[in-house]
Design an enzyme around this catalytic site. Structure first.
Site, short mmCIF file in Angstrom:
data_model
loop_
_atom_site.label_atom_id
_atom_site.label_comp_id
_atom_site.label_asym_id
_atom_site.label_seq_id
_atom_site.Cartn_x
_atom_site.Cartn_y
_atom_site.Cartn_z
N GLU A 79 -7.96 -4.36 5.61
CA GLU A 79 -7.83 -4.19 4.16
C GLU A 79 -6.73 -5.07 3.58
OE1 GLU A 79 -8.36 0.22 3.10
OE2 GLU A 79 -8.02 0.23 5.25
N HIS B 177 -12.45 3.90 0.13
CA HIS B 177 -12.46 3.00 1.29
C HIS B 177 -13.23 1.70 0.98
CE1 HIS B 177 -11.94 6.37 4.56
NE2 HIS B 177 -10.78 5.90 4.17
N ARG C 161 -10.03 16.88 6.66
CA ARG C 161 -10.91 17.21 5.52
C ARG C 161 -12.27 17.66 6.01
NH1 ARG C 161 -10.00 11.59 2.77
NH2 ARG C 161 -7.74 11.63 2.79
N ASN D 246 -11.61 2.17 18.47
CA ASN D 246 -10.95 2.45 19.76
C ASN D 246 -11.65 3.45 20.66
OD1 ASN D 246 -8.44 0.87 19.51
ND2 ASN D 246 -8.18 2.15 17.70
N LEU E 286 -14.17 5.08 10.36
CA LEU E 286 -13.78 6.34 10.99
C LEU E 286 -12.31 6.27 11.39
CD1 LEU E 286 -16.89 6.78 13.36
CD2 LEU E 286 -16.61 7.59 11.00
N GLY E 287 -11.46 6.75 10.52
CA GLY E 287 -10.02 6.80 10.81
C GLY E 287 -9.58 8.23 10.60
N ASN F 254 0.88 -1.18 0.00
CA ASN F 254 0.00 0.00 0.00
C ASN F 254 0.91 1.22 0.00
OD1 ASN F 254 -1.73 2.08 0.55
ND2 ASN F 254 -2.66 1.14 2.36
N ARG G 233 -2.77 -2.12 -3.26
CA ARG G 233 -3.92 -1.24 -3.09
C ARG G 233 -3.80 -0.14 -4.15
NH1 ARG G 233 -4.61 3.71 0.63
NH2 ARG G 233 -6.82 4.13 0.36
P1 AMP Z 1 -6.64 5.23 11.10
O1 AMP Z 1 -6.55 6.22 9.97
O2 AMP Z 1 -7.72 4.19 10.88
O3 AMP Z 1 -5.34 4.64 11.52
O4 AMP Z 1 -7.18 6.07 12.36
C1 AMP Z 1 -6.47 7.14 12.89
C2 AMP Z 1 -7.36 7.90 13.84
O5 AMP Z 1 -7.78 7.04 14.90
C3 AMP Z 1 -6.69 9.10 14.51
O6 AMP Z 1 -7.51 10.24 14.37
C4 AMP Z 1 -6.59 8.70 15.96
O7 AMP Z 1 -6.74 9.80 16.78
C5 AMP Z 1 -7.79 7.79 16.09
N1 AMP Z 1 -7.68 6.97 17.32
C6 AMP Z 1 -6.84 5.96 17.56
N2 AMP Z 1 -7.04 5.50 18.83
C7 AMP Z 1 -8.04 6.24 19.38
C8 AMP Z 1 -8.70 6.28 20.64
N3 AMP Z 1 -8.38 5.44 21.63
N4 AMP Z 1 -9.68 7.19 20.84
C9 AMP Z 1 -10.02 8.05 19.85
N5 AMP Z 1 -9.44 8.07 18.65
C10 AMP Z 1 -8.46 7.19 18.41
#
Ligand code: AMP
Length: 414
Positions: free
Chosen positions: A396, A189, A250, A345, A218-219, A8, A99
């Site tokens: 993924e 996604h 964004r 999380n 939601l990342g 990726n 990817r």
């Molecule tokens: P990703 O792009 O899927 O790796 O997600 C990244 C996002 O996950 C970031 O905005 C982090 O702040 C959030 N994140 C990871 N752990 C936690 C947590 N324990 N509580 C809130 N947000 C989290």
């Protein structure tokens, strides 16, 4: 059994994984992850993070001047005794899965990469100038390291959304713009939403045709997807990944007339405004602090920071609005399924998104919600809820590895 190298490729980052799998193993969830990790800061003294079968992260550095050097280093490392993969030569890597962000209108499923496919991916560069060039360089680098005879497969982020009906993917703008320039909603996604939906139906023992859920990835990037009959029928990202939910940096949905207005008022060019919407907006833009949800939650709690609170509120409100829209689009759903760094999380954010959906039959079970962190999967709604809430961590890379084996072996997609 095939050992698949999953790549990726981002602008200065390469995420990778080696998965050993075959038709029987994927059916029984017995795929083996030999190694995974990422190489960051390619172009200088690169930082390499590796996790072997034990899951423990080890970090090292190496001067990797470009992507080709990075992939060459990676292949040499993976096949060395030091890696612990048990692979001893390059011929132990049987295929590569990539990817690829944009598959345009042409690619509706994963495909073996040949010259024609390469050209078609090049043709979509216009649609994804920030992503597809890196993906193409990844394909070239893998070919240089492993030779032309090792099969390579492209897995597109847009492919899963090809089942969207016309009325969901067309914008209400002059139709010739679609015909002439392919201006439409593509959605992204897709590999994640597909992976979540597949895992959910495995956990709930349902046939594909019975899957009617809303998945929320939601990342750092965020998107929602309405999945009916196992297929994506709508998703929140559009022509680019800028549309839809509020994200780390964004804006998500905005009034298109704002572009010109902001440009005039701030003395910016249109590309600068677009960059502002992509890189300085969302959670970061509202809070003025950070794009990291963890830090925002801490700020809101410890210092009662008003803008941190506001950023979280707008984030959750927008997500809930999309859930409402997709419940209407599908005439109801069986579950809302959360994934991504935040979705997997943060019980707090999940609770706040679900709060106010009691009318739809969703009631959160707080203890179950609190338990679902760090990659755990399960249901966190009460047993009497008619709309369930789940956490199903996205995977993924595993899906890319499985698709690669399916394409190379001529198996039907799951
Ligand atoms: P990703 O792009 O899927 O790796 O997600 C990244 C996002 O996950 C970031 O905005 C982090 O702040 C959030 N994140 C990871 N752990 C936690 C947590 N324990 N509580 C809130 N947000 C989290």
């Amino acid at each position: 059994m095939m050992n698949v190298l999953v790549l990726n490729v981002g602008s200065a980052t390469l995420k990778f994984q080696v998965v050993a799998t075959d038709a029987d193993r994927m059916r029984d969830d017995r795929d083996v992850r030999l190694i995974r990790g990422q190489i960051e800061r390619i172009g200088g003294e690169s930082v390499i993070t590796l996790r072997g079968a034990d899951g423990i992260a080890r970090t090292r550095t190496a001067p990797l001047r470009d992507l080709r050097t990075a992939v060459e280093w990676l292949v040499a490392f993976i096949t060395s005794p030091e890696s612990g993969t048990g692979l001893t030569s390059r011929s132990d890597l049987h295929a590569v899965g990539h990817r690829v962000v944009h598959g345009g209108e042409q690619f509706q499923r994963s495909v073996a990469i040949d010259r024609a496919v390469l050209h078609a991916i090049e043709d979509t560069i216009e649609l994804a100038p920030l992503h597809n060039p890196h993906n193409l360089r990844g394909i070239e680098a893998a070919r240089a390291a492993l030779g032309a005879t090792v099969p390579q497969v492209a897995v597109f982020d847009t492919a899963f959304h090809h089942s969207m009906p016309e009325y969901a993917y067309l914008y209400a703008i002059p139709y010739p713009l679609y015909r002439r320039h392919k201006v439409r909603r593509y959605g992204f996604h897709g590999t994640s939403h597909r992976s979540i939906a597949y895992r959910w139906r495995t956990l709930t023992a349902r046939p594909r045709a019975d899957v009617r859920i809303i998945t929320l990835h939601l990342g750092n990037g965020c998107s929602a997807c309405a999945i009916a009959g196992g297929e994506s029928i709508d998703t929140s990202m559009g022509f680019t990944p800028l549309e839809g939910l509020v994200m780390g940096t964004r804006s998500g949905d905005i009034d298109a007339a704002l572009l010109d207005y902001i440009a005039a008022k701030e003395g910016l060019t249109l590309p600068q405004v677009e960059a502002l919407l992509n890189n300085q907006s969302g959670l970061l833009g509202i809070s003025g602090l950070t794009n990291d949800m963890r830090d925002l939650l801490a700020e809101a709690q410890e210092h009662d920071d008003r803008r941190a609170r506001l950023a979280i509120e707008i984030f959750c409100y927008r997500a809930r609005k999309y859930i409402g829209a997709y419940l209407a689009a599908m005439g109801g759903a069986d579950a809302i399924v959360f994934a991504g760094g935040i979705g997997e999380n943060s019980p707090e954010i999940r609770r706040r998104i679900c709060d106010g959906l009691q009318w739809a039959g969703l009631h959160v079970e707080p203890q179950a919600n609190a338990m679902l962190v760090d990659g755990r999967e399960g249901c966190f709604s009460t047993t009497t809820s008619t709309l369930a809430a789940w956490v199903v961590p996205t995977d993924e890379e595993l899906l890319i590895a499985r698709d690669t084996v399916r394409v190379v072996s001529g198996l039907e997609p799951a």
